[in-house]
Design an enzyme around this catalytic site. Structure first.
Site, PDB file in Angstrom:
ATOM      1  N   HIS A  79       4.875  -9.489  -0.726  1.00  0.00           N
ATOM      2  CA  HIS A  79       5.412  -9.018   0.431  1.00  0.00           C
ATOM      3  C   HIS A  79       5.719  -9.264   1.483  1.00  0.00           C
ATOM      4  O   HIS A  79       4.240  -9.810   2.647  1.00  0.00           O
ATOM      5  CB  HIS A  79       4.289  -6.949   1.447  1.00  0.00           C
ATOM      6  CG  HIS A  79       5.261  -6.443   2.033  1.00  0.00           C
ATOM      7  ND1 HIS A  79       5.929  -5.652   2.212  1.00  0.00           N
ATOM      8  CD2 HIS A  79       5.064  -6.876   3.552  1.00  0.00           C
ATOM      9  CE1 HIS A  79       6.523  -5.044   3.356  1.00  0.00           C
ATOM     10  NE2 HIS A  79       5.720  -5.604   3.994  1.00  0.00           N
ATOM     11  N   HIS A 125       8.689   1.402  -7.131  1.00  0.00           N
ATOM     12  CA  HIS A 125       7.409   2.312  -7.257  1.00  0.00           C
ATOM     13  C   HIS A 125       7.786   3.672  -7.352  1.00  0.00           C
ATOM     14  O   HIS A 125       8.505   4.364  -7.407  1.00  0.00           O
ATOM     15  CB  HIS A 125       7.291   2.649  -5.508  1.00  0.00           C
ATOM     16  CG  HIS A 125       7.677   1.342  -4.779  1.00  0.00           C
ATOM     17  ND1 HIS A 125       5.998   1.107  -4.350  1.00  0.00           N
ATOM     18  CD2 HIS A 125       8.630   0.378  -3.567  1.00  0.00           C
ATOM     19  CE1 HIS A 125       6.062   0.100  -3.293  1.00  0.00           C
ATOM     20  NE2 HIS A 125       7.347  -0.209  -3.184  1.00  0.00           N
ATOM     21  N   HIS A 177      11.786  -7.943  -2.036  1.00  0.00           N
ATOM     22  CA  HIS A 177      12.913  -7.668  -0.770  1.00  0.00           C
ATOM     23  C   HIS A 177      13.695  -8.379   0.044  1.00  0.00           C
ATOM     24  O   HIS A 177      12.919  -7.990   1.726  1.00  0.00           O
ATOM     25  CB  HIS A 177      12.424  -5.876  -0.262  1.00  0.00           C
ATOM     26  CG  HIS A 177      10.834  -6.119  -0.233  1.00  0.00           C
ATOM     27  ND1 HIS A 177      10.504  -7.064   0.908  1.00  0.00           N
ATOM     28  CD2 HIS A 177       9.645  -5.009  -1.108  1.00  0.00           C
ATOM     29  CE1 HIS A 177       8.908  -6.181   0.704  1.00  0.00           C
ATOM     30  NE2 HIS A 177       9.089  -5.185   0.332  1.00  0.00           N
ATOM     31  N   ALA A 215       7.812   4.363   5.898  1.00  0.00           N
ATOM     32  CA  ALA A 215       9.038   3.423   4.998  1.00  0.00           C
ATOM     33  C   ALA A 215       8.950   3.100   4.175  1.00  0.00           C
ATOM     34  O   ALA A 215       8.224   3.705   3.199  1.00  0.00           O
ATOM     35  CB  ALA A 215       8.509   2.114   5.865  1.00  0.00           C
ATOM     36  N   ASP A 231      13.240  -2.031  -5.286  1.00  0.00           N
ATOM     37  CA  ASP A 231      12.477  -1.165  -3.615  1.00  0.00           C
ATOM     38  C   ASP A 231      12.070   0.449  -3.757  1.00  0.00           C
ATOM     39  O   ASP A 231      11.808   0.381  -2.521  1.00  0.00           O
ATOM     40  CB  ASP A 231      11.730  -2.321  -2.397  1.00  0.00           C
ATOM     41  CG  ASP A 231      11.283  -1.601  -2.053  1.00  0.00           C
ATOM     42  OD1 ASP A 231      10.047  -1.236  -2.105  1.00  0.00           O
ATOM     43  OD2 ASP A 231      11.385  -1.937  -0.542  1.00  0.00           O
ATOM     44  N   ASN A 290       0.470   0.361  -5.317  1.00  0.00           N
ATOM     45  CA  ASN A 290       0.194   0.634  -3.652  1.00  0.00           C
ATOM     46  C   ASN A 290       0.008   1.881  -3.602  1.00  0.00           C
ATOM     47  O   ASN A 290       0.871   2.954  -3.117  1.00  0.00           O
ATOM     48  CB  ASN A 290       1.109   0.354  -2.813  1.00  0.00           C
ATOM     49  CG  ASN A 290       2.628   0.603  -2.453  1.00  0.00           C
ATOM     50  OD1 ASN A 290       3.063   0.888  -3.596  1.00  0.00           O
ATOM     51  ND2 ASN A 290       3.301   0.707  -1.712  1.00  0.00           N
TER      52      ASN A 290
HETATM   53  C1  NCD Z   1       7.069   1.145   0.319  1.00  0.00           C
HETATM   54  C2  NCD Z   1       6.557   2.192   0.587  1.00  0.00           C
HETATM   55  O1  NCD Z   1       6.955   3.710   0.424  1.00  0.00           O
HETATM   56  O2  NCD Z   1       5.469   1.860  -0.930  1.00  0.00           O
HETATM   57  N1  NCD Z   1       7.905   1.193   1.258  1.00  0.00           N
HETATM   58  C3  NCD Z   1       8.983   0.379   2.011  1.00  0.00           C
HETATM   59  O3  NCD Z   1       9.361   0.603   3.215  1.00  0.00           O
HETATM   60  N2  NCD Z   1      10.055  -0.599   0.960  1.00  0.00           N
HETATM   61  C4  NCD Z   1       6.129  -0.429   0.242  1.00  0.00           C
HETATM   62  C5  NCD Z   1       6.619  -1.698   0.604  1.00  0.00           C
HETATM   63  O4  NCD Z   1       7.354  -2.044  -0.453  1.00  0.00           O
HETATM   64  O5  NCD Z   1       6.909  -1.935   1.741  1.00  0.00           O
HETATM   65 ZN    ZN Z   2       8.020  -2.149  -2.099  1.00  0.00          ZN
END
Ligand code: NCD
Ligand code: ZN
Length: 347
Positions: free
Chosen positions: A136, A15, A174, A263, A247, A41
């Protein structure tokens, strides 16, 4: 052994966000990694090839001068995604995969899929054209315990989907459970899984025991120790179906240290040091190369990076900063709970 040279690694799940945050974090990934699969996202999400092209340009513009880091773009699958747009974007090399978020499963997943029948035509077109689907893998049913959501997803959603759409190439993103690892091992050549850095270090006690630790909270949530041990065994096994997807998911501290914290764990700066420590501890340093540099490109049908990086084991622990400062506020960097001695050599 105190030096290890490997082909430049890639991150198969990352991300980068957008705007000021993108500019602050992309340097950390570009410093060590050759390529990364970029998660779509954003708010609003990267849905069409036009969105992906624009986002790719913003990422390239944010890179330090001279960086050869390559963002591998993805599209965010919605119930109105147009099959031809996906196929054309993949054929032109603009995108490397499509991302499936069950609606409501995680950060910015509201535009994701509720009715899987609606995405059958696009998944069929992807299967026909060999475009991978990054998944996911969690159900969102409020009746399902959050620690069971991955296992239930495999049985109730992913397996029926793969039975229906033969030949669809899937990355179970993940993966956090023995169930997920077993499913991938039995799934043949069309399925692989990414494993994050943090899930190799933390179990659910690291989130909840002795006080709540928001910086260890991510989705899928870390599970019991037995699952963590199975993930370590898979990552260090040299099985081609398993490769690194950090991730790395930066959120500012204010968003994580809150009554309803986000998260996501930010691991980009120290991932390679963490992994070298872990693989060394397992007596598997020779397997690191497969996990970070070889298995991912093989699944994505790309060449291994021609450049190399060298990891050097220092005599004293490396002093990583605790936080990455951004114009939006500080982002806490993952603490793997042990001193780190392996450093990526920078010239
Ligand atoms: C990710 C995010 O913050 O975009 N968060 C996470 O806990 N991994 C989204 C994701 O990959 O689920
Ligand atoms: Zn992710």
């Amino acid at each position: 052994m105190n030096r290890l040279t490997i082909p430049r690694p890639d991150d198969w799940h990352l991300h980068l966000r957008d705007g000021d945050m993108l500019a602050s974090v992309v340097v950390d990934t570009a410093a060590h990694f050759g390529r990364a699969i970029i998660m779509p996202n954003l708010v609003p999400p990267v849905i069409t090839s036009v969105d992906a092209l624009a986002y790719r340009s913003r990422i390239l513009a944010a890179l330090p001068a001279g960086s050869e880091f390559q963002p591998l773009m993805t599209l965010y699958l919605t119930e109105t995604t147009v099959p031809d747009d996906v196929v054309a974007a993949a054929a032109s090399g603009l995108i490397s995969a499509v991302k499936l978020y069950p609606a409501g499963a995680t950060t910015n997943s509201d535009s994701g899929v509720r009715d899987f029948d609606k995405v059958t035509p696009v998944l069929e077109a992807m299967a026909e054209n060999g475009v991978p689907l990054c998944v996911h893998g969690e159900v969102t049913d409020p009746d399902i315990d959050i620690f069971d959501r991955e296992a239930v997803f495999l049985e109730k959603v992913l397996d029926p989907l793969r039975q229906r759409i033969r030949g669809l190439r899937v990355v179970l993103e993940h993966v956090t459970t023995c169930d997920g690892l077993d499913y991938v091992r039995q799934g043949g050549d069309d399925i692989a899984a990414t494993i994050t850095t943090h899930h190799l270090f933390i179990n659910r006690n690291h989130i909840l025991a002795g006080g709540i630790r928001p910086h260890n909270f991510c989705l899928p949530v870390a599970k019991r120790e037995v699952h963590r041990l199975a993930l370590v065994a898979a990552a260090t096994s040299d099985e081609a179906a398993f490769f690194l997807g950090t991730d790395s998911a930066p959120h500012v501290d204010a968003a994580k240290q809150s009554g309803c914290g986000c998260a996501g764990i930010y691991t980009a700066p120290n991932t390679m040091s963490c992994l070298a420590a872990l693989f060394e501890g397992e007596g598997a340093l020779d397997k690191l190369e497969g996990f970070v540099s070889r298995h991912g490109p093989a699944f994505y049908r790309l060449p291994v990076n021609a450049e190399t990086i060298t990891l050097i084991k220092r005599d004293t622990p490396i002093e990583f900063p605790d936080k990455c400062e951004t114009p939006d506020g500080p982002v806490t960097i993952f603490d793997c709970g042990q001193p780190l001695y392996w450093e990526v050599e920078t010239s």
